[in-house]
Design a protein around this motif. Structure first.
Motif, short mmCIF file in Angstrom:
data_model
loop_
_atom_site.label_atom_id
_atom_site.label_comp_id
_atom_site.label_asym_id
_atom_site.label_seq_id
_atom_site.Cartn_x
_atom_site.Cartn_y
_atom_site.Cartn_z
N HIS A 26 0.84 -1.10 -0.05
CA HIS A 26 -0.24 -0.03 -0.20
C HIS A 26 0.96 1.31 -0.10
O HIS A 26 1.56 1.24 0.81
CB HIS A 26 -0.96 -0.15 1.35
CG HIS A 26 -1.86 -1.19 1.31
ND1 HIS A 26 -2.88 -1.25 0.58
CD2 HIS A 26 -1.69 -2.18 2.21
CE1 HIS A 26 -3.53 -2.56 1.09
NE2 HIS A 26 -2.65 -3.17 2.06
N LEU A 29 -0.70 8.27 -1.32
CA LEU A 29 -0.97 9.10 -2.38
C LEU A 29 -0.51 10.49 -2.22
O LEU A 29 -0.45 11.07 -3.23
CB LEU A 29 -2.52 9.13 -2.93
CG LEU A 29 -3.24 7.73 -3.44
CD1 LEU A 29 -4.50 8.12 -3.48
CD2 LEU A 29 -2.55 7.57 -4.60
N ASP A 30 -0.30 10.77 -0.94
CA ASP A 30 0.31 12.08 -0.68
C ASP A 30 1.94 12.08 -0.97
O ASP A 30 2.47 13.17 -1.10
CB ASP A 30 0.11 12.63 0.70
CG ASP A 30 0.57 11.51 1.76
OD1 ASP A 30 0.95 10.39 1.39
OD2 ASP A 30 0.61 12.04 2.85
N TYR A 32 3.28 9.53 -3.45
CA TYR A 32 3.30 9.12 -4.82
C TYR A 32 2.16 9.50 -5.60
O TYR A 32 0.95 9.43 -5.13
CB TYR A 32 3.70 7.82 -5.08
CG TYR A 32 4.85 7.16 -4.28
CD1 TYR A 32 6.18 7.03 -4.86
CD2 TYR A 32 4.76 6.88 -3.01
CE1 TYR A 32 7.27 6.60 -4.26
CE2 TYR A 32 6.09 6.09 -2.30
CZ TYR A 32 7.19 6.23 -3.05
OH TYR A 32 8.19 5.87 -2.44
N THR A 33 2.25 9.70 -6.94
CA THR A 33 1.06 10.07 -7.61
C THR A 33 0.40 8.89 -8.12
O THR A 33 1.26 7.67 -8.38
CB THR A 33 1.17 11.21 -8.69
OG1 THR A 33 2.20 10.64 -9.65
CG2 THR A 33 1.55 12.42 -8.26
N ALA A 34 -0.98 8.72 -8.26
CA ALA A 34 -1.55 7.57 -8.56
C ALA A 34 -1.15 7.10 -10.26
O ALA A 34 -1.22 6.07 -10.49
CB ALA A 34 -3.14 7.37 -8.65
N THR A 59 -2.97 -2.69 -10.05
CA THR A 59 -3.17 -1.56 -9.06
C THR A 59 -4.58 -1.25 -8.68
O THR A 59 -5.38 -1.55 -9.48
CB THR A 59 -2.80 -0.35 -9.62
OG1 THR A 59 -3.10 0.09 -10.69
CG2 THR A 59 -0.96 -0.36 -9.76
N LYS A 61 -7.01 1.25 -6.08
CA LYS A 61 -7.44 2.51 -5.18
C LYS A 61 -8.42 2.11 -4.24
O LYS A 61 -8.81 2.70 -3.27
CB LYS A 61 -7.57 3.75 -5.83
CG LYS A 61 -6.44 4.15 -6.52
CD LYS A 61 -6.22 5.65 -6.80
CE LYS A 61 -7.58 6.36 -7.61
NZ LYS A 61 -7.57 7.70 -8.18
N TYR A 67 -4.51 5.45 -0.19
CA TYR A 67 -3.53 4.56 -0.56
C TYR A 67 -3.84 3.99 -2.32
O TYR A 67 -5.13 3.88 -2.31
CB TYR A 67 -3.14 3.60 0.26
CG TYR A 67 -2.68 3.92 1.55
CD1 TYR A 67 -1.24 3.95 1.85
CD2 TYR A 67 -3.30 4.37 2.65
CE1 TYR A 67 -0.55 4.56 3.06
CE2 TYR A 67 -2.73 4.73 3.99
CZ TYR A 67 -1.60 4.96 4.02
OH TYR A 67 -0.91 5.20 5.19
N ILE A 68 -2.59 3.71 -2.64
CA ILE A 68 -2.92 2.94 -4.19
C ILE A 68 -2.11 1.78 -3.56
O ILE A 68 -1.12 1.58 -3.10
CB ILE A 68 -2.43 3.64 -5.29
CG1 ILE A 68 -2.66 2.96 -6.58
CG2 ILE A 68 -1.08 3.92 -5.00
CD1 ILE A 68 -2.36 3.45 -7.92
#
Length: 74
Positions: A26, A29-30, A32-34, A59, A61, A67-68
């Motif tokens: 997991h 997202l803050d 790494y970008t999705a 992947t 979400k 989290y991704i």
């Protein structure tokens, strides 16, 4: 085995080296970008020579909010 990252420890390509077969990680997202994670997932599947219907990495979400999740199938 599930792992949850809390901070940016690895590069985007380095994330895929730390998963392991049948496991998931997991990624927040803050940090790494999705879009970048999804693009690298596609790139890693191409490098592995996967059939489009049987990808090695996937992947989502929806599993954990904020989290991704990167899943390695085999």
């Amino acid at each position: 085995m599930e792992r949850v990252l809390r901070e940016r420890k690895y590069s985007i390509t380095g994330l895929f080296k730390h998963i392991g077969a049948g496991n998931k990680i997991h990624v927040p997202l803050d940090c790494y970008t999705a879009n970048s994670i999804s693009t690298e997932c596609t790139r890693q599947n191409r490098y592995a020579g996967c059939d489009p219907m049987n990808n090695k990495f996937a992947t989502t979400k929806k599993e954990k909010t904020g989290y991704i999740t990167i899943i390695q199938r085999y």
